[in-house]
Design a protein around this motif. Structure first.
Motif, PDB file in Angstrom:
ATOM      1  N   ALA A 138      -6.168 -24.005  61.821  1.00 63.00           N
ATOM      2  CA  ALA A 138      -5.984 -24.224  60.644  1.00 63.00           C
ATOM      3  C   ALA A 138      -5.661 -23.584  59.830  1.00 63.00           C
ATOM      4  CB  ALA A 138      -6.221 -25.541  59.733  1.00 63.00           C
ATOM      5  N   LEU A 139      -5.980 -22.039  59.729  1.00 58.50           N
ATOM      6  CA  LEU A 139      -5.976 -21.030  58.459  1.00 58.50           C
ATOM      7  C   LEU A 139      -4.977 -20.054  59.006  1.00 58.50           C
ATOM      8  CD1 LEU A 139      -7.312 -19.613  55.998  1.00 58.50           C
ATOM      9  CD2 LEU A 139      -9.126 -18.633  57.720  1.00 58.50           C
ATOM     10  N   ALA A 140      -5.214 -20.320  60.784  1.00 56.05           N
ATOM     11  CA  ALA A 140      -4.349 -19.377  61.599  1.00 56.05           C
ATOM     12  C   ALA A 140      -3.147 -19.899  60.968  1.00 56.05           C
ATOM     13  CB  ALA A 140      -5.027 -18.894  62.822  1.00 56.05           C
ATOM     14  N   GLU A 141      -2.823 -21.051  61.237  1.00 57.98           N
ATOM     15  CA  GLU A 141      -1.690 -21.733  61.715  1.00 57.98           C
ATOM     16  C   GLU A 141      -0.402 -21.683  60.228  1.00 57.98           C
ATOM     17  OE1 GLU A 141      -1.036 -25.711  61.908  1.00 57.98           O
ATOM     18  OE2 GLU A 141      -2.192 -25.463  63.094  1.00 57.98           O
ATOM     19  N   GLY A 142      -1.690 -21.215  59.320  1.00 56.53           N
ATOM     20  CA  GLY A 142      -0.761 -20.747  57.709  1.00 56.53           C
ATOM     21  C   GLY A 142      -1.671 -22.128  56.533  1.00 56.53           C
ATOM     22  N   MET A 143      -2.842 -22.481  56.934  1.00 59.73           N
ATOM     23  CA  MET A 143      -2.070 -23.388  55.776  1.00 59.73           C
ATOM     24  C   MET A 143      -3.619 -22.748  54.709  1.00 59.73           C
ATOM     25  SD  MET A 143      -4.265 -27.215  57.950  1.00 59.73           S
ATOM     26  CE  MET A 143      -2.868 -28.149  58.923  1.00 59.73           C
ATOM     27  N   THR A 144      -3.345 -23.569  53.616  1.00 58.76           N
ATOM     28  CA  THR A 144      -4.239 -22.405  52.544  1.00 58.76           C
ATOM     29  C   THR A 144      -5.622 -22.557  52.384  1.00 58.76           C
ATOM     30  OG1 THR A 144      -4.683 -24.516  51.838  1.00 58.76           O
ATOM     31  CG2 THR A 144      -2.681 -23.075  50.540  1.00 58.76           C
ATOM     32  N   PRO A 145      -6.165 -22.154  52.680  1.00 54.48           N
ATOM     33  CA  PRO A 145      -7.933 -21.898  52.816  1.00 54.48           C
ATOM     34  C   PRO A 145      -8.723 -23.478  52.410  1.00 54.48           C
ATOM     35  CG  PRO A 145      -7.255 -19.919  52.390  1.00 54.48           C
ATOM     36  CD  PRO A 145      -5.953 -20.441  51.479  1.00 54.48           C
ATOM     37  N   VAL A 146      -8.130 -24.078  51.288  1.00 55.39           N
ATOM     38  CA  VAL A 146      -8.584 -24.829  50.602  1.00 55.39           C
ATOM     39  C   VAL A 146      -7.911 -25.598  51.701  1.00 55.39           C
ATOM     40  CG1 VAL A 146      -9.060 -26.727  48.970  1.00 55.39           C
ATOM     41  CG2 VAL A 146      -8.691 -24.869  48.733  1.00 55.39           C
ATOM     42  N   ASP A 147      -7.223 -26.405  52.161  1.00 49.37           N
ATOM     43  CA  ASP A 147      -6.676 -27.498  52.698  1.00 49.37           C
ATOM     44  C   ASP A 147      -6.958 -26.883  54.759  1.00 49.37           C
ATOM     45  OD1 ASP A 147      -4.749 -28.202  50.820  1.00 49.37           O
ATOM     46  OD2 ASP A 147      -3.035 -26.987  52.044  1.00 49.37           O
ATOM     47  N   ALA A 148      -7.238 -25.919  54.562  1.00 49.52           N
ATOM     48  CA  ALA A 148      -7.533 -26.142  55.586  1.00 49.52           C
ATOM     49  C   ALA A 148      -9.626 -25.904  55.600  1.00 49.52           C
ATOM     50  CB  ALA A 148      -7.543 -23.725  56.736  1.00 49.52           C
ATOM     51  N   VAL A 149      -9.970 -26.395  55.031  1.00 49.73           N
ATOM     52  CA  VAL A 149     -11.808 -26.386  54.513  1.00 49.73           C
ATOM     53  C   VAL A 149     -10.960 -28.002  54.757  1.00 49.73           C
ATOM     54  CG1 VAL A 149     -13.182 -27.081  53.449  1.00 49.73           C
ATOM     55  CG2 VAL A 149     -12.513 -25.236  53.311  1.00 49.73           C
ATOM     56  N   LYS A 150     -10.794 -28.603  54.372  1.00 49.70           N
ATOM     57  CA  LYS A 150     -10.313 -29.919  54.284  1.00 49.70           C
ATOM     58  C   LYS A 150     -10.107 -30.946  56.108  1.00 49.70           C
ATOM     59  CE  LYS A 150      -7.877 -34.205  53.046  1.00 49.70           C
ATOM     60  NZ  LYS A 150      -6.477 -34.883  51.503  1.00 49.70           N
ATOM     61  N   PHE A 151      -9.563 -29.892  57.173  1.00 50.92           N
ATOM     62  CA  PHE A 151      -8.778 -29.571  58.100  1.00 50.92           C
ATOM     63  C   PHE A 151     -10.171 -29.981  59.104  1.00 50.92           C
ATOM     64  CE2 PHE A 151      -7.746 -28.569  62.179  1.00 50.92           C
ATOM     65  CZ  PHE A 151      -6.361 -29.295  62.312  1.00 50.92           C
ATOM     66  N   GLY A 152     -11.220 -28.502  58.440  1.00 54.06           N
ATOM     67  CA  GLY A 152     -12.209 -28.247  59.808  1.00 54.06           C
ATOM     68  C   GLY A 152     -12.833 -30.014  58.902  1.00 54.06           C
ATOM     69  N   CYS A 153     -13.168 -30.697  57.403  1.00 55.87           N
ATOM     70  CA  CYS A 153     -13.971 -31.513  57.179  1.00 55.87           C
ATOM     71  C   CYS A 153     -13.803 -33.882  58.295  1.00 55.87           C
ATOM     72  CB  CYS A 153     -13.956 -31.487  56.017  1.00 55.87           C
ATOM     73  SG  CYS A 153     -15.056 -30.793  55.071  1.00 55.87           S
ATOM     74  N   ALA A 154     -12.338 -32.935  58.755  1.00 55.00           N
ATOM     75  CA  ALA A 154     -11.747 -34.175  58.931  1.00 55.00           C
ATOM     76  C   ALA A 154     -12.273 -33.717  60.126  1.00 55.00           C
ATOM     77  CB  ALA A 154      -9.901 -33.966  58.889  1.00 55.00           C
ATOM     78  N   ALA A 155     -12.492 -33.108  60.901  1.00 53.86           N
ATOM     79  CA  ALA A 155     -12.327 -32.589  61.841  1.00 53.86           C
ATOM     80  C   ALA A 155     -13.977 -33.345  62.157  1.00 53.86           C
ATOM     81  CB  ALA A 155     -12.750 -31.494  63.441  1.00 53.86           C
ATOM     82  N   ALA A 156     -15.093 -32.584  61.802  1.00 48.13           N
ATOM     83  CA  ALA A 156     -16.095 -32.488  62.334  1.00 48.13           C
ATOM     84  C   ALA A 156     -16.565 -34.502  61.376  1.00 48.13           C
ATOM     85  CB  ALA A 156     -16.924 -31.269  61.256  1.00 48.13           C
ATOM     86  N   GLY A 157     -16.075 -35.005  60.863  1.00 51.16           N
ATOM     87  CA  GLY A 157     -15.806 -36.299  60.567  1.00 51.16           C
ATOM     88  C   GLY A 157     -15.703 -36.801  61.898  1.00 51.16           C
ATOM     89  N   ILE A 158     -15.320 -36.385  62.511  1.00 45.88           N
ATOM     90  CA  ILE A 158     -14.770 -37.196  63.694  1.00 45.88           C
ATOM     91  C   ILE A 158     -15.796 -36.784  65.335  1.00 45.88           C
ATOM     92  CG2 ILE A 158     -13.384 -37.540  65.644  1.00 45.88           C
ATOM     93  CD1 ILE A 158     -10.751 -36.902  63.550  1.00 45.88           C
ATOM     94  N   SER A 159     -16.238 -36.005  65.036  1.00 43.66           N
ATOM     95  CA  SER A 159     -17.039 -35.212  66.326  1.00 43.66           C
ATOM     96  C   SER A 159     -18.790 -35.801  66.225  1.00 43.66           C
ATOM     97  CB  SER A 159     -17.696 -32.986  65.859  1.00 43.66           C
ATOM     98  OG  SER A 159     -18.705 -33.056  64.548  1.00 43.66           O
ATOM     99  N   VAL A 160     -19.056 -36.167  64.600  1.00 46.01           N
ATOM    100  CA  VAL A 160     -20.105 -36.626  64.895  1.00 46.01           C
ATOM    101  C   VAL A 160     -20.526 -37.743  64.883  1.00 46.01           C
ATOM    102  CG1 VAL A 160     -20.840 -34.818  62.986  1.00 46.01           C
ATOM    103  CG2 VAL A 160     -19.703 -37.480  62.315  1.00 46.01           C
ATOM    104  N   THR A 161     -19.313 -38.932  65.250  1.00 44.92           N
ATOM    105  CA  THR A 161     -19.239 -39.913  66.013  1.00 44.92           C
ATOM    106  C   THR A 161     -19.614 -39.920  67.556  1.00 44.92           C
ATOM    107  OG1 THR A 161     -16.515 -40.045  65.935  1.00 44.92           O
ATOM    108  CG2 THR A 161     -18.060 -40.790  63.594  1.00 44.92           C
ATOM    109  N   ARG A 162     -19.347 -38.906  68.103  1.00 45.78           N
ATOM    110  CA  ARG A 162     -19.311 -39.184  69.753  1.00 45.78           C
ATOM    111  C   ARG A 162     -21.225 -37.967  69.666  1.00 45.78           C
ATOM    112  NH1 ARG A 162     -13.453 -36.691  69.769  1.00 45.78           N
ATOM    113  NH2 ARG A 162     -12.337 -38.174  69.206  1.00 45.78           N
TER     114      ARG A 162
END
Length: 306
Positions: free
Chosen positions: A262-286
């Motif tokens: 997310a950071l590399a494609e231009g999101m702000t760090p705060v938005d990238a953290v939210k993006f990372g939290c969304a991804a991690a929240g999905i990963s733990v269901t598997r």
């Protein structure tokens, strides 16, 4: 497409689910077994690629079945290997205990030939690193090589991310090479001496990491999300649940790889953290590590839910 270069290791994860860890000399019956691809660097490369980045993986593999597994998982995820293969040692492996009731884990990692990664692996890929948007490394390969890679990336003007895992004492000046440092609670305590038990103590630890030279500190807090702190912003990002927790293995790697994408494609760090939290929240269901990393479409869909 944004470019991310990851220095790290691949290991084959052998995961054993049981009620508890056996005592020394004791044998217990487990509930399940799974063999899957892992290693923090490899997991983060898979997470970044599935989140939409052009991810390149620098590592060493053996010439064995586990090496075949690595190449196959990278091909399926869209990771470009920047590797060498060696027949004088083995591809890494990990023993993972998973607590049946909670999904929490304890891990033993044996890097194999990836433990022999040296500065020549960085030099061979210097142009690749120089043209990246972000360079990521961890501490499963030799620490001095991680520092060498960070130094090269910094000289070339490439943003740097250190995931200081597994926990280790860092040499002087290493944090000053990091635009972002992303420890979990335990790793943050090891680096700062501050026990992280709350958002407030996470903030204290993040401030200490910045005082040691890091550009920004992100303390990942498991079920409590993540704490982001830089020179101008301090924000607690709550976890983003996507269902019942099956296994936490790889959640931190999911966060790091997707945050970097997310950071590399231009999101702000705060938005990238939210993006990372969304991804991690999905990963733990598997179950599994690399196998649990969500696609970009899945992450976007979760973010759209708010």
């Amino acid at each position: 497409m944004s470019s991310i270069v990851i220095l790290g290791i691949f290991v084959a994860d052998t995961a054993y689910r049981a009620e508890r860890i056996p005592r020394l000399g004791e044998t217990i019956l487990g509930k399940s077994f799974n063999l899957s691809p892992g290693g923090k660097g490899s997991n983060q490369a898979v997470a970044a690629a599935k989140a939409g980045a052009n991810a390149h993986m620098i590592t060493r593999l053996g010439t064995d079945t586990f090496a075949d597994m690595a190449i196959d998982v990278w091909q399926k995820a869209g990771v470009t290997p920047a590797i060498t293969q060696h027949d004088n040692s083995y591809t890494g492996a990990a023993c993972i205990f998973i607590e049946a009731e909670t999904g929490n884990n304890a891990i033993i990692v044996t890097p194999g030939v990836a433990g022999e990664i040296d500065n020549s692996d960085i030099d061979r890929n210097a142009d690749l690193i120089a043209n990246a948007d972000i360079f990521i490394t961890q501490l499963e390969q030799p620490l001095e090589v991680a520092m060498y890679g960070l130094e090269l990336a910094r000289k070339k003007g490439v943003r740097t991310l250190l995931n200081p895992a597994p926990a280790a004492d860092l040499p002087d000046g290493m944090l000053a090479l990091c635009d972002f440092v992303t420890p979990n609670e335990t790793e943050a305590e090891g680096l700062t001496g501050i026990k992280v038990t709350s958002v407030a103590s996470a903030t204290d630890a993040a401030q200490a990491l910045r005082a040691s030279g890091a550009g920004a500190a992100i303390i990942t807090l498991g079920e409590n999300g993540a704490l982001y702190h830089d020179a101008d912003t301090t924000i607690h990002m709550p976890a983003m649940s996507s269902g019942k927790v099956i296994e936490t293995t790889g959640a931190g790697d999911s966060f790091n790889g997707s945050f970097a994408a997310a950071l590399a494609e231009g999101m702000t760090p705060v938005d990238a953290v939210k993006f990372g939290c969304a991804a991690a929240g999905i990963s733990v269901t598997r179950a599994g590590a690399a196998n649990s990393m969500p696609s970009r479409a899945e992450i976007d869909a979760r973010l759209a839910q708010g």
